[in-house]
Design a protein around this motif. Structure first.
Motif, PDB file in Angstrom:
ATOM      1  N   LEU A   1      -7.568  -5.556  -9.075  1.00 52.61           N
ATOM      2  CA  LEU A   1      -6.355  -5.046  -9.540  1.00 52.61           C
ATOM      3  C   LEU A   1      -6.873  -3.627  -8.997  1.00 52.61           C
ATOM      4  O   LEU A   1      -5.839  -2.504  -7.995  1.00 52.61           O
ATOM      5  CB  LEU A   1      -6.216  -4.714 -11.131  1.00 52.61           C
ATOM      6  N   ALA A   2      -8.256  -3.100  -9.385  1.00 57.61           N
ATOM      7  CA  ALA A   2      -8.457  -2.083  -8.641  1.00 57.61           C
ATOM      8  C   ALA A   2      -8.479  -1.990  -7.565  1.00 57.61           C
ATOM      9  O   ALA A   2      -7.525  -1.023  -6.173  1.00 57.61           O
ATOM     10  CB  ALA A   2      -9.448  -1.381  -9.411  1.00 57.61           C
TER      11      ALA A   2
ATOM     12  N   PHE B   1      -2.740  -1.277  -0.886  1.00 59.63           N
ATOM     13  CA  PHE B   1      -1.753  -0.983  -1.139  1.00 59.63           C
ATOM     14  C   PHE B   1      -0.696   1.020  -1.321  1.00 59.63           C
ATOM     15  O   PHE B   1      -0.952   1.174  -0.648  1.00 59.63           O
ATOM     16  CB  PHE B   1      -0.734  -1.278  -2.142  1.00 59.63           C
ATOM     17  N   ALA B   2      -2.490   1.705  -1.868  1.00 57.08           N
ATOM     18  CA  ALA B   2      -2.751   3.476  -1.364  1.00 57.08           C
ATOM     19  C   ALA B   2      -2.966   3.624  -0.050  1.00 57.08           C
ATOM     20  O   ALA B   2      -2.424   3.955   0.734  1.00 57.08           O
ATOM     21  CB  ALA B   2      -3.168   3.786  -2.707  1.00 57.08           C
TER      22      ALA B   2
ATOM     23  N   ALA C   1      -1.005   5.125   5.696  1.00 53.84           N
ATOM     24  CA  ALA C   1      -0.941   4.552   6.406  1.00 53.84           C
ATOM     25  C   ALA C   1       0.666   4.993   7.363  1.00 53.84           C
ATOM     26  O   ALA C   1       1.427   5.311   8.654  1.00 53.84           O
ATOM     27  CB  ALA C   1      -1.749   3.747   7.502  1.00 53.84           C
ATOM     28  N   ILE C   2       1.453   4.222   6.635  1.00 54.36           N
ATOM     29  CA  ILE C   2       2.578   4.062   6.822  1.00 54.36           C
ATOM     30  C   ILE C   2       3.078   5.957   6.809  1.00 54.36           C
ATOM     31  O   ILE C   2       4.213   5.989   7.858  1.00 54.36           O
ATOM     32  CB  ILE C   2       3.684   2.971   5.657  1.00 54.36           C
TER      33      ILE C   2
END
Length: 54
Positions: free
Chosen positions: A34-35, A41-42, A47-48
């Motif tokens: 999970l980490a 995702f972070a 980046a987005i």
């Protein structure tokens, strides 16, 4: 040394090597996965944001 005795000694050494207990529980593995997913995702989110801000 006879073949039979040699095989028994090999098996004895293999059992000793395999007796190491796994100290990582399933709960720890799930937390670790999970980490890593959250970090991934972070990084994608960052980046987005950088792409849209530039």
């Amino acid at each position: 040394m006879s073949v039979n005795r040699r095989d028994r000694r090999k098996n004895k050494n293999r059992k000793r090597a395999k007796s190491k207990k796994n100290t990582i529980s399933k709960k720890d593995k799930i937390y670790g996965i999970l980490a890593l997913v959250i970090l991934f995702f972070a990084a994608v989110f960052a980046a987005i944001l950088v792409a849209f801000m530039a």
